[in-house]
Design a protein around this motif. Structure first.
Motif, PDB file in Angstrom:
ATOM      1  N   HIS A 163       0.829  -1.208   0.000  1.00  0.00           N
ATOM      2  CA  HIS A 163       0.000   0.000   0.000  1.00  0.00           C
ATOM      3  C   HIS A 163       0.862   1.257   0.000  1.00  0.00           C
ATOM      4  CE1 HIS A 163      -2.858  -3.066   1.263  1.00  0.00           C
ATOM      5  NE2 HIS A 163      -3.781  -2.261   0.748  1.00  0.00           N
ATOM      6  N   CYS A 164       0.322   2.314  -0.627  1.00  0.00           N
ATOM      7  CA  CYS A 164       1.027   3.605  -0.684  1.00  0.00           C
ATOM      8  C   CYS A 164       1.189   4.149   0.733  1.00  0.00           C
ATOM      9  CB  CYS A 164       0.231   4.586  -1.540  1.00  0.00           C
ATOM     10  SG  CYS A 164       0.814   6.286  -1.424  1.00  0.00           S
ATOM     11  N   ALA A 165       2.389   4.577   1.063  1.00  0.00           N
ATOM     12  CA  ALA A 165       2.669   5.060   2.413  1.00  0.00           C
ATOM     13  C   ALA A 165       1.944   6.369   2.715  1.00  0.00           C
ATOM     14  CB  ALA A 165       4.174   5.246   2.589  1.00  0.00           C
ATOM     15  N   THR A 166       1.491   7.054   1.679  1.00  0.00           N
ATOM     16  CA  THR A 166       0.835   8.342   1.893  1.00  0.00           C
ATOM     17  C   THR A 166      -0.689   8.234   1.873  1.00  0.00           C
ATOM     18  OG1 THR A 166       2.711   9.587   1.057  1.00  0.00           O
ATOM     19  CG2 THR A 166       0.591  10.683   0.963  1.00  0.00           C
ATOM     20  N   CYS A 167      -1.264   7.685   0.785  1.00  0.00           N
ATOM     21  CA  CYS A 167      -2.732   7.657   0.683  1.00  0.00           C
ATOM     22  C   CYS A 167      -3.308   6.277   1.016  1.00  0.00           C
ATOM     23  CB  CYS A 167      -3.171   8.104  -0.710  1.00  0.00           C
ATOM     24  SG  CYS A 167      -2.772   6.904  -1.991  1.00  0.00           S
ATOM     25  N   HIS A 168      -2.448   5.301   1.246  1.00  0.00           N
ATOM     26  CA  HIS A 168      -2.823   3.941   1.646  1.00  0.00           C
ATOM     27  C   HIS A 168      -3.599   3.167   0.588  1.00  0.00           C
ATOM     28  CE1 HIS A 168      -1.234   5.270   5.393  1.00  0.00           C
ATOM     29  NE2 HIS A 168      -2.152   6.224   5.491  1.00  0.00           N
ATOM     30  N   ILE A 205       5.493   4.913  -2.512  1.00  0.00           N
ATOM     31  CA  ILE A 205       4.284   5.712  -2.723  1.00  0.00           C
ATOM     32  C   ILE A 205       3.738   5.458  -4.117  1.00  0.00           C
ATOM     33  CG2 ILE A 205       4.579   7.636  -1.093  1.00  0.00           C
ATOM     34  CD1 ILE A 205       6.265   8.976  -3.292  1.00  0.00           C
ATOM     35  N   CYS A 206       2.426   5.731  -4.278  1.00  0.00           N
ATOM     36  CA  CYS A 206       1.800   5.503  -5.580  1.00  0.00           C
ATOM     37  C   CYS A 206       2.126   6.663  -6.520  1.00  0.00           C
ATOM     38  CB  CYS A 206       0.292   5.346  -5.421  1.00  0.00           C
ATOM     39  SG  CYS A 206      -0.554   6.890  -5.055  1.00  0.00           S
ATOM     40  N   SER A 207       1.795   6.469  -7.810  1.00  0.00           N
ATOM     41  CA  SER A 207       2.174   7.491  -8.797  1.00  0.00           C
ATOM     42  C   SER A 207       1.429   8.803  -8.554  1.00  0.00           C
ATOM     43  CB  SER A 207       1.906   6.978 -10.207  1.00  0.00           C
ATOM     44  OG  SER A 207       0.546   6.626 -10.316  1.00  0.00           O
ATOM     45  N   LYS A 208       0.196   8.711  -7.983  1.00  0.00           N
ATOM     46  CA  LYS A 208      -0.565   9.945  -7.730  1.00  0.00           C
ATOM     47  C   LYS A 208       0.097  10.778  -6.636  1.00  0.00           C
ATOM     48  CE  LYS A 208      -5.209   8.725  -9.144  1.00  0.00           C
ATOM     49  NZ  LYS A 208      -6.376   8.002  -8.675  1.00  0.00           N
ATOM     50  N   CYS A 209       0.715  10.106  -5.679  1.00  0.00           N
ATOM     51  CA  CYS A 209       1.300  10.829  -4.543  1.00  0.00           C
ATOM     52  C   CYS A 209       2.732  11.293  -4.812  1.00  0.00           C
ATOM     53  CB  CYS A 209       1.291   9.952  -3.289  1.00  0.00           C
ATOM     54  SG  CYS A 209      -0.369   9.644  -2.687  1.00  0.00           S
ATOM     55  N   SER A 210       3.383  10.718  -5.812  1.00  0.00           N
ATOM     56  CA  SER A 210       4.794  11.067  -5.972  1.00  0.00           C
ATOM     57  C   SER A 210       4.977  12.252  -6.917  1.00  0.00           C
ATOM     58  CB  SER A 210       5.594   9.863  -6.472  1.00  0.00           C
ATOM     59  OG  SER A 210       5.375   9.695  -7.844  1.00  0.00           O
TER      60      SER A 210
HETATM   61 ZN   LIG Z   1      -0.686   7.447  -2.804  1.00  0.00          ZN
END
Ligand SMILES: [Zn+2]
Ligand SMILES: [Zn+2]
Length: 426
Positions: A330-335, A358-363
């Protein structure tokens, strides 16, 4: 394009104490008078006299104006051998090198320019440009982004403000960053630039001065001065077909509001040769508008500092992830889940500072200068998480600049940052 200039055409300059003092006095006065002009600009409610100034362009909340042609000046000034002109062939411009007759200065009267060293240095046919407006960041961020006291930092700065030099060299250093002002630099630089196949290569020898100053109101402002300076030991390279440009650019950046700075810059560029004024103004306007890149440069310097400071942690993290033998799900930011189609496809990237995935949306991808290649700086795209980007913006540029003071100087020691800084570009 390949430069025509052989490497090391100019060896490092040994400036005498007297020459150094002359440069200190001249550059200090240029900064002081620009600071005063920026104060006057505020006093005049940021208004330009339309009879004297013409609007050129606005980009990212920065506005460029140029001085109108000086009308009615018909009397040519005598060319005195004791005085050299920045537009002339002699290369000894410096303090009080040219003077305008009183009639001339009266006709061009304006609070933004009157009685200035800048006006004495500017050839009458070259327009003065003024940039005003706001940009993101703090005064210290701008000062840190502007600091180019070694060639690595200089090239990093170039990458963010769009300066593309063919050759560049710091010929002499008079002041370096110190505990009192970690953004301080005063030195003599030389650089060449090509503008395309049909325009002769230009070079410029100039004094660069950066640092912090106090305004008359006691406000901390950042200044960046680049001003052509003639030295006999750095002669023109006419035999190589290089035309020496004469420029002056002095920016004052003061606090405006939360995370915004107000920009005031006076500049001219006499590129010499047969270039049309419009071409010169266009090229130079874009250079001046790139000032916003200084703050981005500071953010990247701060991200690199964070990467270096957290290097031991990163190594530990890499070992522990490897030992667990599976990637985070899971993404460390948005989970949100980083896996698709069961666990067949893993996505996401590791933040280069904290190493959380992190996922591509959060990076956010930033191009970070990592090393020299062929005289330029190689930029590598790197991913960062929102938390580390926010932290980089908030971190004190002052403290980081103190922490990266040159070795042997008054560098503040830190137990967390022990990596080699020989090629440091932050
Ligand atoms: Zn994310
Ligand atoms: Zn991070």
């Amino acid at each position: 394009m390949k430069s025509k200039v052989p490497p090391n055409v100019f060896p490092p300059l040994q400036l005498s104490a007297k020459e150094q003092q002359a440069i200190v006095d001249y550059s200090d006065e240029l900064v002081a008078e620009t600071l005063q002009a920026s104060e006057d600009f505020l006093t005049h409610h940021r208004r330009f006299n339309p009879e004297r100034w013409k609007y050129v362009k606005t980009e990212n909340h920065l506005h460029v104006y140029r001085s109108r042609r000086r009308k009615g000046v018909t009397v040519e000034l005598p060319h005195l051998l004791s005085l050299s002109d920045m537009s002339g062939d002699t290369s000894t411009e410096g303090p009080h090198s040219t003077s305008l007759s009183s009639a001339d200065s009266r006709q061009d009267s304006d609070y933004l320019t009157d009685d200035s060293l800048l006006e004495r240095a500017r050839p009458r046919e070259v327009p003065l440009l003024v940039v005003t407006g706001k940009m993101d960041g703090t005064v210290e961020d701008a000062a840190y982004g502007a600091l180019a006291d070694n060639e690595a930092r200089w090239r990093l700065r170039d990458a963010y403000i769009g300066d593309q030099y063919d050759d560049q060299k710091i010929l002499a250093t008079i002041h370096s960053p110190s505990k009192d002002d970690p953004f301080r630099f005063l030195g003599v630089k030389w650089a060449t630039r090509t503008f395309g196949a049909f325009i002769a290569q230009r070079d410029v020898v100039y004094v660069e001065s950066t640092g912090l100053a106090l305004s008359p109101k006691g406000e901390r402002v950042s200044y960046i001065l680049m001003h052509s300076y003639g030295l006999d030991r750095v002669p023109e390279l006419s035999e190589l077909g290089v035309i020496r440009a004469r420029l002056s650019m002095c920016s004052i950046l003061r606090p405006h509001s939360e995370n915004k700075v107000e920009v005031f810059c006076r500049a001219f560029n006499n590129m010499g040769g047969e270039l049309l004024e419009g071409v010169t103004v266009n090229i130079f306007t874009d250079t001046l508008l790139a000032v916003g890149g200084l703050v981005e440069c500071a953010y990247v310097k701060k991200l690199k500092w964070q990467m270096s400071a957290r290097e031991p942690e990163a190594r530990e993290h890499a070992t522990s992830v490897a030992s667990r033998a599976h990637a985070p799900t899971h993404c460390a930011t948005c989970h949100h889940s980083l896996t698709k189609f069961g666990h067949l496809i893993h996505s996401g990237a590791a933040c280069q500072v904290c190493h959380r995935v992190i996922c591509s949306k959060c990076s956010t991808t930033k191009r970070v200068g990592v090393d020299f290649v062929d005289g330029g700086i190689m930029q590598k795209p790197m991913e960062f998480c929102p938390e580390c980007i926010t932290l980089a913006k908030k971190l004190s540029a002052w403290n980081i600049a103190l922490d990266t003071l040159p070795r042997g100087g008054s560098r503040v020691t830190s137990s967390r940052t022990t990596s080699c800084r020989s090629k440091s570009t932050y």
